[in-house]
Design a protein around this motif. Structure first.
Motif, short mmCIF file in Angstrom:
data_model
loop_
_atom_site.label_atom_id
_atom_site.label_comp_id
_atom_site.label_asym_id
_atom_site.label_seq_id
_atom_site.Cartn_x
_atom_site.Cartn_y
_atom_site.Cartn_z
N TRP A 196 -7.39 6.48 1.61
CA TRP A 196 -8.01 5.22 1.99
C TRP A 196 -9.04 4.77 0.95
O TRP A 196 -9.18 3.56 0.69
CB TRP A 196 -8.69 5.35 3.36
CG TRP A 196 -9.87 6.26 3.38
CD1 TRP A 196 -9.90 7.58 3.72
CD2 TRP A 196 -11.22 5.93 3.02
NE1 TRP A 196 -11.17 8.10 3.60
CE2 TRP A 196 -12.01 7.10 3.18
CE3 TRP A 196 -11.85 4.76 2.59
CZ2 TRP A 196 -13.37 7.15 2.91
CZ3 TRP A 196 -13.21 4.80 2.31
CH2 TRP A 196 -13.97 5.97 2.48
N ARG A 229 -7.40 2.95 -1.79
CA ARG A 229 -6.93 1.63 -1.34
C ARG A 229 -8.08 0.63 -1.27
O ARG A 229 -7.95 -0.52 -1.70
CB ARG A 229 -6.24 1.76 0.02
CG ARG A 229 -5.00 2.64 0.02
CD ARG A 229 -4.14 2.42 1.25
NE ARG A 229 -4.81 2.72 2.50
CZ ARG A 229 -4.74 3.89 3.14
NH1 ARG A 229 -4.05 4.90 2.61
NH2 ARG A 229 -5.37 4.05 4.29
N ALA A 238 -5.29 -1.82 4.37
CA ALA A 238 -5.84 -0.75 3.54
C ALA A 238 -6.57 0.29 4.37
O ALA A 238 -6.83 1.41 3.91
CB ALA A 238 -6.78 -1.34 2.48
N TRP A 297 0.84 -1.19 0.00
CA TRP A 297 0.00 0.00 0.00
C TRP A 297 0.88 1.24 0.00
O TRP A 297 1.85 1.34 0.74
CB TRP A 297 -0.93 0.02 1.22
CG TRP A 297 -1.92 -1.10 1.24
CD1 TRP A 297 -2.06 -2.04 2.20
CD2 TRP A 297 -2.91 -1.39 0.25
NE1 TRP A 297 -3.08 -2.91 1.89
CE2 TRP A 297 -3.62 -2.53 0.69
CE3 TRP A 297 -3.28 -0.80 -0.95
CZ2 TRP A 297 -4.67 -3.09 -0.03
CZ3 TRP A 297 -4.32 -1.37 -1.68
CH2 TRP A 297 -5.00 -2.49 -1.21
#
Length: 252
Positions: free
Chosen positions: A103, A106, A149, A98
């Motif tokens: 976010w 992700r 994530a 990542w």
């Protein structure tokens, strides 16, 4: 017809197989001619090529070149084999580190990766139960990666687990609907557009706009836009965005 789902095997034997231990120590005798990995790979090939119904212990034995009875010395039965199959598919999913992306980006990657997996291997939507996943190395690696994530979102551990389950539930439901739509097209030898076109005269007579004003107006608008009542990409884009909106409400 019995429904097969993950988590239906004998737990101690399944966990031993998932983590590479032999749940039934063997007596002295000739060395095994194949490995458990080859047995699982044979089952995966059958499921991918012919569907889950083709995965029988006899068919797996024939594919790896052993007798139908000797395959049980590698895997106790089909419930345990299904757990091994699902875990193997999860273990082989691509996983990148990542980055510093937001976010939402992700989680979009998480959703798209699971959609790709379920699209390429449709049988997974029939057996991969979110409530009883096979607790093997593939599942754990996938879970750890997907939890990461959510780093820096500020969510509690319980909310992270619930949000991930919520996201994966949407992906699984969407992919199952997509498989059902594709199966309908194959079974009827008629596209959704052709099906609606063929039924249009009947629908025009049956659907009274005075009785069903919203259904007629909105259904016609959706059908004209999508070419059918359901369109994979449209519903995926809308559904994923609303799912992520729900997670955003927790974060903010």
């Amino acid at each position: 017809m019995t429904e097969h789902r993950t988590g239906q095997g004998e737990p101690s034997r399944t966990l031993a197989l998932l983590w590479g231990a032999d749940p039934t120590p063997r007596r002295r005798g000739p060395a095994r001619s194949v490995t458990p990995v080859q047995v699982v790979d044979a089952a995966l090939a059958l499921a991918d090529d012919q569907g889950l119904a083709a995965v029988t212990m006899r068919a797996v034995a024939e594919r790896v070149g052993v007798s139908a009875m000797s395959v049980y010395t590698y895997v106790p039965g089909k419930p345990e084999l299904l757990d091994l199959m699902v875990d193997a598919r999860y273990a082989r999913m691509p996983r990148t580190n990542w980055s510093d992306e937001p976010w939402r980006a992700r989680l979009t990657v998480v959703a798209e990766a699971n959609r790709a997996l379920l699209t390429e291997h449709p049988w997974l939507t029939e057996v991969a139960a979110l409530s009883r996943p096979p607790l093997g190395p593939g599942v754990m690696a996938k879970y750890e990666h997907e939890l990461a994530a959510f780093d820096d979102t500020g969510l509690s551990d319980l909310d992270i687990d619930a949000a991930l389950t919520y996201l994966l539930g949407f992906v699984q439901a969407h992919c199952r609907a997509a498989h059902d739509a594709a199966r309908s097209t194959t079974d009827s030898a008629m596209s959704d557009g052709d099906w609606w076109q063929a039924n249009q005269p009947l629908l025009a007579r049956a659907f009274d706009p005075d009785t069903y004003p919203r259904a007629v107006r909105i259904g016609a608008a959706a059908g004209e836009h999508q070419g059918s009542a359901w369109r994979d990409d449209n519903h995926w884009t809308f559904g994923l965005a609303r799912t992520l909106d729900g997670v955003e409400a927790l974060i903010n």
